[in-house]
Every structure is written in structure tokens, then in C-alpha cells.
Design a protein around this motif. Structure first.
Motif, mmCIF file in Angstrom:
data_model
loop_
_atom_site.group_PDB
_atom_site.id
_atom_site.type_symbol
_atom_site.label_atom_id
_atom_site.label_comp_id
_atom_site.label_asym_id
_atom_site.label_seq_id
_atom_site.Cartn_x
_atom_site.Cartn_y
_atom_site.Cartn_z
ATOM 1 N N PRO A 53 31.857 37.816 31.488
ATOM 2 C CA PRO A 53 32.715 36.724 31.969
ATOM 3 C C PRO A 53 33.738 37.244 32.973
ATOM 4 O O PRO A 53 33.908 38.452 33.123
ATOM 5 N N CYS A 54 34.426 36.335 33.648
ATOM 6 C CA CYS A 54 35.468 36.700 34.604
ATOM 7 C C CYS A 54 36.613 37.430 33.894
ATOM 8 O O CYS A 54 37.100 36.977 32.867
ATOM 9 N N ALA A 55 37.029 38.570 34.457
ATOM 10 C CA ALA A 55 38.096 39.372 33.840
ATOM 11 C C ALA A 55 39.465 38.711 33.991
ATOM 12 O O ALA A 55 40.393 39.019 33.254
ATOM 13 N N CYS A 56 39.592 37.795 34.958
ATOM 14 C CA CYS A 56 40.893 37.154 35.182
ATOM 15 C C CYS A 56 41.088 35.931 34.301
ATOM 16 O O CYS A 56 42.126 35.771 33.683
ATOM 17 N N CYS A 57 40.077 35.035 34.238
ATOM 18 C CA CYS A 57 40.281 33.765 33.531
ATOM 19 C C CYS A 57 39.296 33.560 32.381
ATOM 20 O O CYS A 57 39.404 32.577 31.654
ATOM 21 N N GLY A 58 38.325 34.462 32.229
ATOM 22 C CA GLY A 58 37.390 34.364 31.109
ATOM 23 C C GLY A 58 36.249 33.392 31.316
ATOM 24 O O GLY A 58 35.375 33.239 30.470
ATOM 25 N N LEU A 79 31.169 34.499 42.430
ATOM 26 C CA LEU A 79 32.495 33.946 42.719
ATOM 27 C C LEU A 79 32.868 33.047 41.545
ATOM 28 O O LEU A 79 32.144 32.086 41.255
ATOM 29 N N CYS A 80 33.955 33.377 40.842
ATOM 30 C CA CYS A 80 34.362 32.608 39.660
ATOM 31 C C CYS A 80 34.859 31.227 40.076
ATOM 32 O O CYS A 80 35.748 31.107 40.915
ATOM 33 N N LYS A 81 34.263 30.178 39.463
ATOM 34 C CA LYS A 81 34.702 28.811 39.791
ATOM 35 C C LYS A 81 36.050 28.512 39.154
ATOM 36 O O LYS A 81 36.750 27.604 39.583
ATOM 37 N N GLY A 82 36.392 29.277 38.125
ATOM 38 C CA GLY A 82 37.654 29.034 37.428
ATOM 39 C C GLY A 82 38.866 29.510 38.208
ATOM 40 O O GLY A 82 39.922 28.881 38.182
ATOM 41 N N CYS A 83 38.726 30.667 38.915
ATOM 42 C CA CYS A 83 39.923 31.230 39.544
ATOM 43 C C CYS A 83 39.661 31.866 40.912
ATOM 44 O O CYS A 83 40.607 32.222 41.611
ATOM 45 N N GLY A 84 38.388 32.067 41.283
ATOM 46 C CA GLY A 84 38.110 32.665 42.583
ATOM 47 C C GLY A 84 37.935 34.169 42.554
ATOM 48 O O GLY A 84 37.681 34.784 43.586
ATOM 49 N N MET A 85 38.073 34.792 41.381
ATOM 50 C CA MET A 85 37.812 36.229 41.275
ATOM 51 C C MET A 85 36.350 36.489 41.650
ATOM 52 O O MET A 85 35.468 35.735 41.263
ATOM 53 N N VAL A 86 36.122 37.550 42.445
ATOM 54 C CA VAL A 86 34.752 37.915 42.797
ATOM 55 C C VAL A 86 34.386 39.182 42.032
ATOM 56 O O VAL A 86 35.116 40.165 42.076
HETATM 57 ZN ZN LIG Z 1 37.956 33.559 36.845
#
Ligand SMILES: [Zn+2]
Length: 360
Positions: A53-58, A79-86
Motif C-alpha cells: 500500500p501507499c506509505a503516505c496514506c495507506g 500513482l496513489c489516488k489517495g495522496c499522489g505519492m508515486v
Molecule cells: Zn497515498
């Protein structure tokens, strides 16, 4: 335009990054051999992959934006849809990366089997650049105690030692560590930060092109907080995803590297460091950045002022979200890549190549 329309247009914009393909940088014979070795291990199932999962927002909701790296290796960029972390997912497991760093990483990335004098000299130059950045930010102090994580052969530390600082480096690559220890007499050790027993509080901790390789960056950052005092400076340099128009000729396919599990911007790096208790002292999208615990305690952070491009304050808590700005940036680079040779940096890079040819 609805979000579906943006998604579809983005998919076609990134189509050249999809599927198998040739390397997008030139590789020597050793690099080609090592690339083939990685491919073979992946095909045989010796290098195992895992989804994360995304390390920033999960979030697990992502858009696939690339399927190979600059060496032509399989490399799944989301590209995370939750926060934009790549970030990279699925990615090689801890065990597979361990094996990869032992066998293919340095020869594939550097083009030679062991540490050379040239490699060390380039590390020393990097030491000078870091020193100058700290100096420019007004953060250099006399006789600092410096710890570098992922020091390689120790050239960066050698530069700081020459300026009168005491230095200690750790790395997992035993051959590079041995070179720095035996040839240059540096205090280098083979271990991870969590295994390092320090009997002093460092004044400066350096991560130069290391954090983007770490599979669990937030855990690592918490480990840094554990060995830091409130004044300890943490210097982190990573290849900035929002800097590809300056550092990578607007070509994201020269930027993607299979050893990178996170593709940071200054904002995503800052967000994770904040989550570990740090505050930003100074930073650029290159990314060169300085953090300490004191900056967070003092509350000097202002997301609205620093990240006015989608990084938003959320009811008093500071939330990271640069999905729109980052996606627009990546799409913009894809659409206008062809103008790069005519830009100032394009012309400069061409002149440099021309000069090198004349001199060589
Ligand atoms: Zn995220």
C-alpha cells in the motif's frame, strides 16, 4: 473534464512507459550482462515480488504510470489516488532486494564490479555539494559528529573529514566499505541503522540517494529520530520526481530505476519526515533537504506557504495531497518532452556533450 477523462488521457500519455522495451540510457557490456541476470532471476521466480500500500496514506487505489525502468527491467510504478505519492508496487521483497544489492546493483548502476578511485572521487564531489548546500542554508557548524547511512566507499565522509569533522559511515555493501576503510582509513561499518550502537548524539546524519531505496521509509525515519537530539541535522537527498525537467531532460524514462521503491517530491518526503517527528529546515525539489526535530517542535512548518500546489491544511492537521499537481506535472513533461533540446538546460547539456567530445 471528469476524473475518468483525465485518467484515460493520462493512460495514453504514458503509453511509451508501458510494456517491455529497450534501455533508455546507454549501458556498457557489464551493465547489459547484469540486466540480463536480473531478468533471468525474475523470470525463474528467484526474485519474488509483493504488492504494497501507499506509505503516505495507506491507500491501495492507484494508477499504473510505468511498467519498466531505464535499464529496460520490469518496474511497476503507481500513482496513489489517495495522496499522489508515486511508488513501486508490486516490488521485489526484502529478501530479493538483498540478493539484488549483493549481486547486481553496483555493477548495473555504476558499470564496474568494485569501488574505484573514480567512484571515490565522485563521492568526494558529492560531499562538497552537500557541504555547500548546508553552508548556504546557514547550517554548517565547526567540528560536527557526522553519521552517514548508505555511505558506499565513504567519499562524502572523506570530504567532511578534510574539513575537520569526525565521521562514521555504514553501508550493506561490504566491498565498498572495505575499500573506504583500507584505502582511505575511514571508520566504515557493514550494518543497518537499527543495528548501529552509537555512544554519541550525531550533529549531522546524511542520507545521499539512499532513502528512495528503503522499503519501509517511515520506520527508518523513526530510527533516525531515535538516535537524534533536537538539534541534530538530517540531510536527505533523493532524485526529485518534480525535477525531471531539470535533471533528466524531461524524460521520466531516464529517471525510473528498479532499485527505487519511492519516487519522492519534497512534499512527500517532508510529509513522511513530519510523521516521524521531524520538521523541514530547508529544501528544494532537486531534492536536497535538511530536517531536524527542533523545527517540528517549534511549529515552523507552513504547508500552505510551502506547498501551495495541492498540499493542503486539513482542519488544523497537516495533510499531504499533491495528486493533481504531480499528475499534471508528469503529463506536461510527456507532452512537451520534444521541446527539451531547445530549452536552456537542453542547450547546455548539448554544449557539454560537444565539449566533452572535443576534449576526449
Ligand atoms: Zn497515498
Amino acid at each position: 473534464m471528469g476524473s475518468n477523462a483525465i485518467f484515460l488521457s493520462a493512460m495514453s500519455v504514458f503509453s511509451r512507459c508501458m510494456g517491455p522495451g529497450s534501455p533508455s540510457i546507454s549501458l556498457n557490456a557489464l551493465q547489459l550482462q547484469k540486466r540480463d541476470a536480473v531478468n533471468e532471476k525474475v523470470e525463474k521466480g528467484l526474485y519474488v515480488f509483493e504488492s504494497v500500500p501507499c506509505a503516505c496514506c495507506g491507500s491501495l487505489e492507484t494508477e499504473l504510470i510505468a511498467e519498466r525502468d531505464r535499464y529496460g527491467l520490469f518496474f511497476s510504478v503507481q500513482l496513489c489516488k489517495g495522496c499522489g505519492m508515486v511508488y513501486t508496487s508490486p516490488r521485489m521483497t526484502d529478501a530479493a532486494y538483498g540478493e539484488f544489492y549483493d549481486n547486481e546493483y553496483r555493477p548495473l548502476y555504476v558499470g564496474s564490479e568494485r569501488a574505484t578511485d573514480d567512484f571515490f572521487a565522485e563521492q568526494r564531489n558529492q560531499g562538497r555539494r552537500i557541504y555547500n548546500f548546508l553552508l548556504g542554508a546557514g547550517e554548517m557548524r565547526d567540528t560536527m559528529k557526522i553519521v552517514e547511512v548508505g555511505c558506499g566507499a565513504g567519499g562524502i565522509l572523506d570530504f567532511f573529514r578534510g574539513k575537520g569533522h569526525s565521521v562514521l559511515g555504514i553501508d550493506l555493501g561490504s566491498e565498498y566499505v572495505a575499500y573506504g576503510r583500507d584505502v582511505h582509513g575511514l571508520d566504515l561499518r557493514v550494518c543497518m541503522l537499527s543495528e548501529l550502537a552509537l555512544d554519541f548524539v550525531p550533529d549531522l546524519v546524511i542520507y545521499s540517494h539512499v532513502m528512495e531505496h528503503i522499503l519501509h521509509p517511515l520506520d527508518e525515519m523513526k530510527n533516525i529520530a531515535n538516535i537524534s537530539g533536537t538539534e541534530t541535522l538530517v540531510y536527505i537527498e533523493v532524485p526529485g520526481l518534480k525535477n525531471i525537467h531539470k535533471s533528466y531532460g524531461m524524460d521520466v524514462m531516464k529517471y525510473y530505476q528498479n532499485a527505487h521503491s519511492y519516487h519522492f517530491t519534497l512534499a512527500s518526503l517532508r510529509y513522511l519526515m513530519e510523521s516521524a517527528g521531524f520538521g523541514l529546515v530547508s529544501g528544494t525539489e532537486y531534492v536536497r533537504s535538511i530536517f531536524n526535530l527542533k523545527a517540528k517542535l517549534a511549529g515552523v512548518f507552513d504547508w500552505a506557504a510551502n506547498g501551495g500546489d495541492g498540499v493542503t491544511a486539513n482542519g488544523g492537521t497537516q495533510a499531504y495531497n499533491e495528486y493533481n499537481s504531480l499528475k499534471n506535472y508528469l503529463v506536461w513533461n510527456e507532452r512537451y518532452r520534444w521541446i527539451f533540446p531547445m530549452t536552456v538546460s537542453g542547450l547546455k547539456q548539448r554544449a557539454k556533450r560537444w565539449k566533452t567530445r572535443l576534449l576526449g
